[in-house]
Design an enzyme around this catalytic site. Structure first.
Site, PDB file in Angstrom:
ATOM      1  N   THR A  64     -16.790  -4.850  21.011  1.00  0.00           N
ATOM      2  CA  THR A  64     -15.364  -5.015  20.752  1.00  0.00           C
ATOM      3  C   THR A  64     -14.996  -6.488  20.664  1.00  0.00           C
ATOM      4  O   THR A  64     -15.700  -7.354  21.180  1.00  0.00           O
ATOM      5  CB  THR A  64     -14.511  -4.361  21.850  1.00  0.00           C
ATOM      6  OG1 THR A  64     -14.710  -5.074  23.076  1.00  0.00           O
ATOM      7  CG2 THR A  64     -14.873  -2.907  22.034  1.00  0.00           C
ATOM      8  N   SER A  65     -13.858  -6.757  20.028  1.00  0.00           N
ATOM      9  CA  SER A  65     -13.355  -8.122  19.914  1.00  0.00           C
ATOM     10  C   SER A  65     -11.839  -8.112  19.956  1.00  0.00           C
ATOM     11  O   SER A  65     -11.202  -7.212  19.410  1.00  0.00           O
ATOM     12  CB  SER A  65     -13.819  -8.760  18.598  1.00  0.00           C
ATOM     13  OG  SER A  65     -13.192 -10.029  18.408  1.00  0.00           O
ATOM     14  N   PRO A  66     -11.224  -9.138  20.591  1.00  0.00           N
ATOM     15  CA  PRO A  66      -9.770  -9.271  20.558  1.00  0.00           C
ATOM     16  C   PRO A  66      -9.285  -9.988  19.301  1.00  0.00           C
ATOM     17  O   PRO A  66      -8.075 -10.106  19.091  1.00  0.00           O
ATOM     18  CB  PRO A  66      -9.484 -10.116  21.802  1.00  0.00           C
ATOM     19  CG  PRO A  66     -10.669 -11.027  21.880  1.00  0.00           C
ATOM     20  CD  PRO A  66     -11.849 -10.192  21.419  1.00  0.00           C
TER      21      PRO A  66
END
Length: 767
Positions: A332-334
């Site tokens: 995941t990544s913000p």
């Protein structure tokens, strides 16, 4: 020995799932899907099924009386304490960049402790009560957990029930905290070794949070809810995700989990809510690799906003604690706008290997405010705000008495063991016999990710002969030349660092992993030591849910929290592993890593449901390197003020007036913040002059996001330094007369004595 999932066990588990699922309600609110909400009596089979100890009391509340609207009673406590280590001159933990060294403080770091216990079986508290710690750190850690457990033993008989089995130490995965506290050599390299001050701040703060949680223990209710947050995470390795079977991918709407799960803690005595614990997967990489200010990243923001909002909410008790725990965070990544080339082209990065013109370094993920030149602070705040907003929506619906699951069945169970994954042979779910391998990292590990690209000429997606500079092949062999057996075991992974077989001067990475499961009523928590990717986490949770639930029923909710206890890097699916992007290359124990975790936890799962006569084997203990770790970190030698100046003198003062939205700057003659970490205190404060009393009152300190503390060495030989304090004045701030305060400590030459001092700006008006 651990009981296998025998036909008898499956019958018991299936019966449990049937009894626990009398009605399933699907609710929708604000266009968000609330799932897994049960409404059922407490008929779950447990190790204490059928016992009746009569009408006992705890804190004036009967332990055998459940509110039909709130569920069964549990023993609950929450606590919070500071863990902010050295904010300067220590490498930040997460991006593995030796040049990313702390220069100040954006936001204080905390340990948040949540205790859940079985009210009626306190004599078995070692297995019927647990502590779930949420630390504003990159991860849990073997040395940190060992220090916490030793500290609990030293706190006396009142804390004897807390130990190896029931203490879970998770990290929010912030990449903006001070490092140099980890147990193994590999993560110590960029931090120049181990720093006892950094380590002790985390251990001491965690213990204080546990003490506060323990002292607050009282009967209470738990409520569970969930909501989708559509815009707070994306998948940073979609090419690897697409390698998973299409049939499996079709079961899910997104290539990351969008669901945030919230567990509310409510005190029975007065109905006040004392805390919330949430799980949502998003990397703590909103603050960029060029940031040098300490913060809890986006989850630190979310917790801060929630706790601040509770100060104005009549439903919340004093000292409300909000924990924002990680979940299957691996891919995941913000940086939700995606990855783009920062080489002037503005094009999207190459889909397969995240390069721009064949180079990794220009490819960077973009957060929602990527154009702001603030090292990611604006994007960080926004991603934190989105998590807070989702959690607050659940909380508010619970407060109104709708759209949530009151937990029924007062059973609380815990288990923990160690497992050596350097050569673990087990039956795969596909019917074959497989094994794990001694830990090793592939070439794509050095390529980094779109959140933080690596250096040199490494690339992601390299499962064939590496195309990096041949010098690295020589360097890899210099560390340890992997055997042919090791190469075969790791399959598609071309080995760059054969770290699991290196023991000198001490272990580089863990081969012995923590296995831990927690259960409270119908909620099972997988405490994962590694960063499971989206699909890896889904498979793991689904495997356990299938063992305890009847087909088509959702009597048990399974969540995953981590990285916890001992950081074991990544956990990718076999298909993702074969692609060998960063997450696959960082999956330590070979292609069967995920299946190994699933197998061990499935074997142990019956211990959470029914009581067996045999104890769970402890397993081999991991090495604890606290007292033998290398350190090349120099301490503070001394501080001096410039000629004709004193510590705390103003070097550059404030202006006379400001408006909301303006930024206040003031500089002081400073000293090294490592002289005193100011735990449970502050380096900086904003004060307002009370119009009624004429007294200066503190309205901001360095725990607040808008107040920034910066330190700079001005002369290394003379030992002089300056401190800059920055207040980003928020919209809606009260009009009035303000000033800024600085609180420091200086170290005297020769004697080494450390003395406090203060500095004060001139007054200024706002509004």
């Amino acid at each position: 020995m651990s009981p296998p999932i025998t036909p008898r066990s499956r019958i018991l588990l299936g019966l449990l799932g049937t009894l626990s699922m009398l009605s399933l309600t699907y609710l929708y609110i604000h266009d968000c899907h609330y799932v897994d909400l049960w409404n059922r009596p407490g008929w779950v089979l447990s190790s204490h099924n059928g016992e009746n100890n009569g009408s006992e009391m705890y804190g004036g509340v009967p332990t055998d009386v459940a509110d039909p609207t709130e569920g069964d009673l549990y023993l609950l406590g929450v606590g919070k304490a500071g863990i902010t280590g050295p904010v300067v001159e220590i490498n930040l933990m997460g991006y593995a960049d030796a040049d990313q060294v702390g220069s100040g403080l954006r936001q204080r770091l905390y340990s948040r402790a949540f205790i859940v216990g079985d009210l009626k079986h306190s004599e078995d508290a070692a297995v019927t009560r647990f502590i779930y710690l949420v630390l504003d750190t990159q991860s849990g850690d073997t040395a940190i957990r060992h220090g916490i457990l030793e500290g609990l033993r030293a706190m006396g008989p009142e804390y004897k029930m807390y130990g190896q089995s029931n203490v879970a130490v998770t990290g929010t995965h912030s990449h903006s905290g001070p490092g140099a506290w980890l147990n193994y050599l590999l993560p110590q390299i960029t931090s120049k070794g181990f720093d006892k001050q950094s380590y002790q701040a985390i251990v001491d703060g965690a213990l204080l949070s546990i003490k506060r949680a323990h002292q607050s223990l009282a009967p209470g209710y738990l409520g569970l809810g969930s909501i989708d947050i559509p815009d707070a995470n994306i998948n940073r390795s979609p090419y690897a995700y697409l390698a998973n079977p299409e049939e499996e991918r079709r079961k899910y709407k997104h290539d990351v989990d969008k669901e945030l799960t919230l567990l509310r803690f409510q005190r029975a005595e007065d109905g006040k809510n004392i805390g919330v614990l949430t799980w949502f997967p998003v990397h703590g990489t909103s603050m960029l690799g060029n940031n040098t200010l300490i913060s809890g990243d986006n989850k630190g923001v979310a917790a801060y906003l929630f706790e601040q909002s509770m100060k104005r909410d009549d439903s919340a008790a004093e000292n409300f604690v909000a924990g924002f725990s990680q979940s299957n965070v691996g891919d995941t990544s913000p940086n939700v706008l995606g990855a783009f080339c920062e080489d002037g082209s503005g094009e999207r990065c190459n889909f397969e290997d995240s390069t721009c013109g064949g180079k990794t370094q220009p490819c960077h993920g973009r957060g929602p405010f990527f154009w702001e030149k603030d090292q990611g602070a604006s994007s960080c705040y926004e991603i934190g705000r989105r998590q807070y907003a989702g959690a607050k929506a659940i909380y508010d619906s619970m407060k109104d008495g709708i759209d949530y699951l009151p937990l029924r069945d007062p059973s609380v169970m815990t288990l923990h063991t160690f497992k050596d994954f350097s050569n673990y042979t087990f039956p795969h779910r596909n019917g074959t016999i497989v094994t794990t391998c001694p830990a090793a990292l592939g070439y794509s590990f050095a390529a980094g990710t779109t959140d933080g690209p690596g250096a040199f000429d490494f690339k992601q997606n390299g499962s064939d002969t590496p195309n990096a500079n041949p010098v690295w092949a020589v360097a890899s062999g210099f560390l340890h030349e992997p055997s042919e057996e090791q190469r075969r075991c790791h399959g598609h992974k071309p080995i760059l660092l054969d770290v699991g077989e290196v023991k000198r001067p001490y272990a580089w990475t863990p081969n012995i992993v923590d296995i831990q499961l927690l259960r409270v009523g119908p909620l099972i928590i997988i405490v994962s030591p590694g960063e499971a990717t989206t699909m890896a986490g889904r498979r793991w949770k689904e495997a356990l849910a299938n063992d305890v639930n009847d087909p088509g029923l959702d009597g048990f909710k399974v969540v995953l929290g981590g990285p916890a206890n001992s950081y074991t890097h990544y956990i990718a699916t076999e298909e993702e592993y074969a692609v060998q992007r960063y997450e696959g290359a960082s999956t330590l124990y070979g292609p069967n890593t995920l299946e190994a975790y699933i197998n061990v936890t499935r074997e142990l799962l019956p211990f959470l449901i029914v009581q067996f006569e045999d104890d769970i084997p402890r397993g081999p203990s991991p090495p604890v390197n606290t007292n033998r770790s290398l350190s090349f970190i120099t301490g503070v030698v001394y501080d001096r003020a410039p000629l004709f100046k004193q510590f705390g003198d103003v070097v550059e003062d404030v202006q006379g007036s400001y408006q909301p939205g303006d930024t206040v700057h003031v500089r002081f003659v400073g000293a090294n913040p490592r002289n005193n970490l100011k735990l449970e205190s502050t380096y900086a404060a904003v004060e307002i002059l009370s119009s009624s009393s004429g007294v200066w009152e503190t309205v901001r300190d360095d725990a607040d996001w808008a107040l920034v503390f910066k330190w700079k060495r001005t002369n290394s030989v003379l030992g002089t330094s300056e401190v800059e304090i920055v207040w980003e004045i928020e919209r809606g701030v009260e009009e009035g007369m303000y000033r800024i305060r600085y609180f420091g400590h200086h170290k005297t030459p020769l004697s080494g004595e450390i003395n406090p001092f203060e500095g004060t700006s001139a007054g200024f008006s706002v509004g």
